[in-house]
Scaffold this active site. Structure first.
Site, PDB file in Angstrom:
ATOM      1  N   GLN A 100       0.857  -1.201   0.000  1.00 16.50           N
ATOM      2  CA  GLN A 100       0.000   0.000   0.000  1.00 16.50           C
ATOM      3  C   GLN A 100       0.887   1.244   0.000  1.00 16.50           C
ATOM      4  O   GLN A 100       0.389   2.357  -0.102  1.00 16.50           O
ATOM      5  CB  GLN A 100      -0.898   0.017   1.233  1.00 16.50           C
ATOM      6  CG  GLN A 100      -1.836  -1.173   1.308  1.00 16.50           C
ATOM      7  CD  GLN A 100      -2.531  -1.240   2.651  1.00 16.50           C
ATOM      8  OE1 GLN A 100      -3.570  -0.614   2.902  1.00 16.50           O
ATOM      9  NE2 GLN A 100      -1.941  -2.015   3.559  1.00 16.50           N
ATOM     10  N   HIS A 104      -1.317   1.618  -4.271  1.00 18.56           N
ATOM     11  CA  HIS A 104      -1.598   3.059  -4.285  1.00 18.56           C
ATOM     12  C   HIS A 104      -0.596   3.840  -5.116  1.00 18.56           C
ATOM     13  O   HIS A 104      -0.435   5.038  -4.944  1.00 18.56           O
ATOM     14  CB  HIS A 104      -1.614   3.597  -2.838  1.00 18.56           C
ATOM     15  CG  HIS A 104      -2.721   3.007  -2.019  1.00 18.56           C
ATOM     16  ND1 HIS A 104      -2.598   2.717  -0.683  1.00 18.56           N
ATOM     17  CD2 HIS A 104      -3.961   2.595  -2.361  1.00 18.56           C
ATOM     18  CE1 HIS A 104      -3.717   2.167  -0.229  1.00 18.56           C
ATOM     19  NE2 HIS A 104      -4.561   2.084  -1.231  1.00 18.56           N
ATOM     20  N   CYS A 106       1.006  14.777 -15.805  1.00 23.57           N
ATOM     21  CA  CYS A 106       0.248  15.976 -16.192  1.00 23.57           C
ATOM     22  C   CYS A 106      -1.234  15.639 -16.263  1.00 23.57           C
ATOM     23  O   CYS A 106      -1.640  14.665 -16.906  1.00 23.57           O
ATOM     24  CB  CYS A 106       0.727  16.467 -17.557  1.00 23.57           C
ATOM     25  SG  CYS A 106      -0.247  17.888 -18.128  1.00 23.57           S
ATOM     26  N   CYS A 166       2.626  21.201 -22.011  1.00 23.42           N
ATOM     27  CA  CYS A 166       1.323  21.888 -22.241  1.00 23.42           C
ATOM     28  C   CYS A 166       0.973  22.885 -21.151  1.00 23.42           C
ATOM     29  O   CYS A 166      -0.075  23.530 -21.201  1.00 23.42           O
ATOM     30  CB  CYS A 166       0.205  20.840 -22.378  1.00 23.42           C
ATOM     31  SG  CYS A 166      -0.244  20.117 -20.778  1.00 23.42           S
ATOM     32  N   THR A 210       0.218  -2.805   8.807  1.00 22.99           N
ATOM     33  CA  THR A 210      -0.931  -2.093   8.262  1.00 22.99           C
ATOM     34  C   THR A 210      -2.117  -2.211   9.212  1.00 22.99           C
ATOM     35  O   THR A 210      -2.333  -3.239   9.844  1.00 22.99           O
ATOM     36  CB  THR A 210      -1.328  -2.620   6.862  1.00 22.99           C
ATOM     37  OG1 THR A 210      -2.516  -1.959   6.419  1.00 22.99           O
ATOM     38  CG2 THR A 210      -1.521  -4.122   6.832  1.00 22.99           C
ATOM     39  N   ASN A 219       3.172  -6.690  13.590  1.00 27.60           N
ATOM     40  CA  ASN A 219       2.710  -5.341  13.904  1.00 27.60           C
ATOM     41  C   ASN A 219       2.916  -5.138  15.410  1.00 27.60           C
ATOM     42  O   ASN A 219       2.584  -6.030  16.185  1.00 27.60           O
ATOM     43  CB  ASN A 219       1.209  -5.216  13.554  1.00 27.60           C
ATOM     44  CG  ASN A 219       0.774  -3.759  13.448  1.00 27.60           C
ATOM     45  OD1 ASN A 219       1.190  -2.915  14.233  1.00 27.60           O
ATOM     46  ND2 ASN A 219      -0.056  -3.462  12.463  1.00 27.60           N
ATOM     47  N   GLU A 240       1.188  -3.241  17.211  1.00 25.24           N
ATOM     48  CA  GLU A 240      -0.181  -3.119  17.771  1.00 25.24           C
ATOM     49  C   GLU A 240      -1.116  -4.054  17.007  1.00 25.24           C
ATOM     50  O   GLU A 240      -0.949  -4.225  15.797  1.00 25.24           O
ATOM     51  CB  GLU A 240      -0.709  -1.688  17.549  1.00 25.24           C
ATOM     52  CG  GLU A 240       0.234  -0.560  17.887  1.00 25.24           C
ATOM     53  CD  GLU A 240       0.193  -0.244  19.372  1.00 25.24           C
ATOM     54  OE1 GLU A 240       1.196   0.232  19.907  1.00 25.24           O
ATOM     55  OE2 GLU A 240      -0.841  -0.559  19.972  1.00 25.24           O
ATOM     56  N   ALA A 260       8.697  -4.299  12.534  1.00 25.32           N
ATOM     57  CA  ALA A 260       8.968  -5.049  11.302  1.00 25.32           C
ATOM     58  C   ALA A 260      10.440  -5.434  11.167  1.00 25.32           C
ATOM     59  O   ALA A 260      10.749  -6.612  10.910  1.00 25.32           O
ATOM     60  CB  ALA A 260       8.530  -4.217  10.105  1.00 25.32           C
TER      61      ALA A 260
HETATM   62  N1  APR Z   1       6.771  -2.124  12.357  1.00 27.32           N
HETATM   63  C1  APR Z   1       5.604  -2.677  11.921  1.00 27.32           C
HETATM   64  N2  APR Z   1       4.403  -2.049  11.974  1.00 27.32           N
HETATM   65  C2  APR Z   1       4.393  -0.809  12.507  1.00 27.32           C
HETATM   66  C3  APR Z   1       5.558  -0.158  12.977  1.00 27.32           C
HETATM   67  C4  APR Z   1       6.788  -0.877  12.893  1.00 27.32           C
HETATM   68  N3  APR Z   1       7.940  -0.344  13.332  1.00 27.32           N
HETATM   69  N4  APR Z   1       5.196   1.072  13.461  1.00 27.32           N
HETATM   70  C5  APR Z   1       3.860   1.184  13.274  1.00 27.32           C
HETATM   71  N5  APR Z   1       3.373   0.054  12.707  1.00 27.32           N
HETATM   72  C6  APR Z   1       1.986  -0.266  12.342  1.00 27.32           C
HETATM   73  C7  APR Z   1       0.925   0.445  13.146  1.00 27.32           C
HETATM   74  O1  APR Z   1       0.634  -0.290  14.342  1.00 27.32           O
HETATM   75  C8  APR Z   1      -0.250   0.427  12.162  1.00 27.32           C
HETATM   76  O2  APR Z   1      -0.989  -0.785  12.284  1.00 27.32           O
HETATM   77  O3  APR Z   1       1.814   0.170  11.009  1.00 27.32           O
HETATM   78  C9  APR Z   1       0.433   0.463  10.801  1.00 27.32           C
HETATM   79  C10 APR Z   1       0.335   1.829  10.133  1.00 27.32           C
HETATM   80  O4  APR Z   1      -1.023   2.025   9.832  1.00 27.32           O
HETATM   81  P1  APR Z   1      -1.440   3.147   8.759  1.00 27.32           P
HETATM   82  O5  APR Z   1      -0.679   4.378   9.047  1.00 27.32           O
HETATM   83  O6  APR Z   1      -2.938   3.185   8.749  1.00 27.32           O
HETATM   84  O7  APR Z   1      -0.873   2.582   7.407  1.00 27.32           O
HETATM   85  P2  APR Z   1      -1.605   1.689   6.342  1.00 27.32           P
HETATM   86  O8  APR Z   1      -2.401   0.613   7.005  1.00 27.32           O
HETATM   87  O9  APR Z   1      -0.574   1.271   5.365  1.00 27.32           O
HETATM   88  O10 APR Z   1      -2.597   2.745   5.634  1.00 27.32           O
HETATM   89  C11 APR Z   1      -3.256   2.318   4.461  1.00 27.32           C
HETATM   90  O11 APR Z   1      -4.124   4.569   4.209  1.00 27.32           O
HETATM   91  O12 APR Z   1      -3.941   6.877   4.135  1.00 27.32           O
HETATM   92  C12 APR Z   1      -3.965   5.722   3.375  1.00 27.32           C
HETATM   93  O13 APR Z   1      -2.966   5.524   1.267  1.00 27.32           O
HETATM   94  C13 APR Z   1      -2.659   5.534   2.634  1.00 27.32           C
HETATM   95  O14 APR Z   1      -1.602   3.450   1.994  1.00 27.32           O
HETATM   96  C14 APR Z   1      -2.176   4.164   3.074  1.00 27.32           C
HETATM   97  C15 APR Z   1      -3.450   3.509   3.568  1.00 27.32           C
END
Ligand code: APR
Length: 256
Positions: free
Chosen positions: A100, A118, A126, A150, A188, A213, A215, A232
């Site tokens: 993503q 994404h 453009c 353009c 994510t 993750n 969290e 990660a």
């Molecule tokens: N290692 C692994 N995971 C981590 C770390 C780390 N060091 N630090 C934070 N995280 C986790 C958080 O706990 C959270 O679950 O990464 C995740 C980040 O979440 P988001 O910021 O929501 O990212 P993502 O899920 O990729 O967002 C999806 O939202 O705004 C749109 O287009 C944007 O691609 C993005 C999409």
């Protein structure tokens, strides 16, 4: 440690593994996530990345976009998690990365089979003649940047809210959800449609879901079979050691 060993066994015996990554995998490369305590949406209104807002307010939108994505352009480097996935691909233990993220760090780490849900921030397009530019070709001193051909307004070639997902990424993701026997979800929240539909689809098709993750996410209690709580790069370094122990021994006894 037990969970790491279990993850190593699952990945070693997998016929086809897909890594599904989000902003969290790049946090240790210095790129803030979108949500959570340091999330950029705590400081900025996501409307800057909404396509209708951008077309009506290109200058204001670009001011935020430049600060968010282009002021650190090229300073962020792949971290051990990106590098471990690239090595798994080289050694035949990873089929593809569905990301993503728009930061290009998987490619810079050496991953070749990368599908970007994404898009990617390294190109500008453009809005009038659709000509594409590499970011270094265009000065961002005056905003919004305009097309040399353009005079049209240039937009980063990543997906804004309200825009459709690139077909190649969509097809590759649904295909991966159908053929993977392991889905490795890294960093994510699982909050954003339609990307967040891919892991549940993989689960439905029988994939084992391994999640990394610090969290719990929307996936953790819904589809995840093995939840590795932590950062990660730390966890992927341990998994890499488990997958490729021999090279580690050589390193340990290497005489410089
Ligand atoms: N290692 C692994 N995971 C981590 C770390 C780390 N060091 N630090 C934070 N995280 C986790 C958080 O706990 C959270 O679950 O990464 C995740 C980040 O979440 P988001 O910021 O929501 O990212 P993502 O899920 O990729 O967002 C999806 O939202 O705004 C749109 O287009 C944007 O691609 C993005 C999409």
């Amino acid at each position: 440690m037990e969970k790491i060993k279990k993850a190593v066994q699952i990945l070693k015996h997998s016929r086809f593994t897909t890594a599904f990554t989000g902003a969290g995998i790049s946090v240790e490369s210095g790129i803030p996530p979108f949500r959570g305590k340091d999330g950029i949406w705590n400081k900025y209104d996501p409307e800057a990345l909404d396509i209708s807002y951008f077309t009506e307010n290109p200058e204001h939108s670009w001011m935020i976009i430049k600060e968010l994505f282009y002021d650190y352009y090229n300073s962020a480097k792949p971290n051990p998690a990106h590098l471990a996935l690239a090595r798994m691909e080289r050694e035949g233990l990873l089929g593809r990365v569905i990301t993503q993220n728009i930061d290009n760090l998987h490619q810079e780490a050496g991953s070749r089979m990368v599908f970007e849900f994404h898009g990617n921030l390294t190109k500008l397009k453009c809005l009038s003649c659709f000509k594409k530019y590499n970011v270094p070709e265009i000065s961002l001193d005056h905003l919004p940047p305009t097309c040399r051909e353009c005079g049209g307004i240039l937009k980063p070639d990543f997906v804004f809210f309200g825009e459709s997902i690139p077909q190649d990424a969509l097809m590759a993701s649904y295909e991966a959800a159908g053929l993977s026997d392991v889905f490795l979800i890294i960093g994510t929240t699982g909050e954003v449609m339609p990307a967040n539909q891919i892991p549940p689809l993989a689960k439905q098709n029988g994939a084992i879901i391994v999640e990394i993750n610090p969290e719990p996410s929307h996936y953790t209690n819904m589809v995840t079979d093995l939840y590795l709580q932590g950062k990660a790069s730390e966890i992927m370094k341990e998994i890499e050691k488990g997958l490729f122990p021999a090279s580690l021994d050589n390193d340990q006894y290497r005489i410089d």
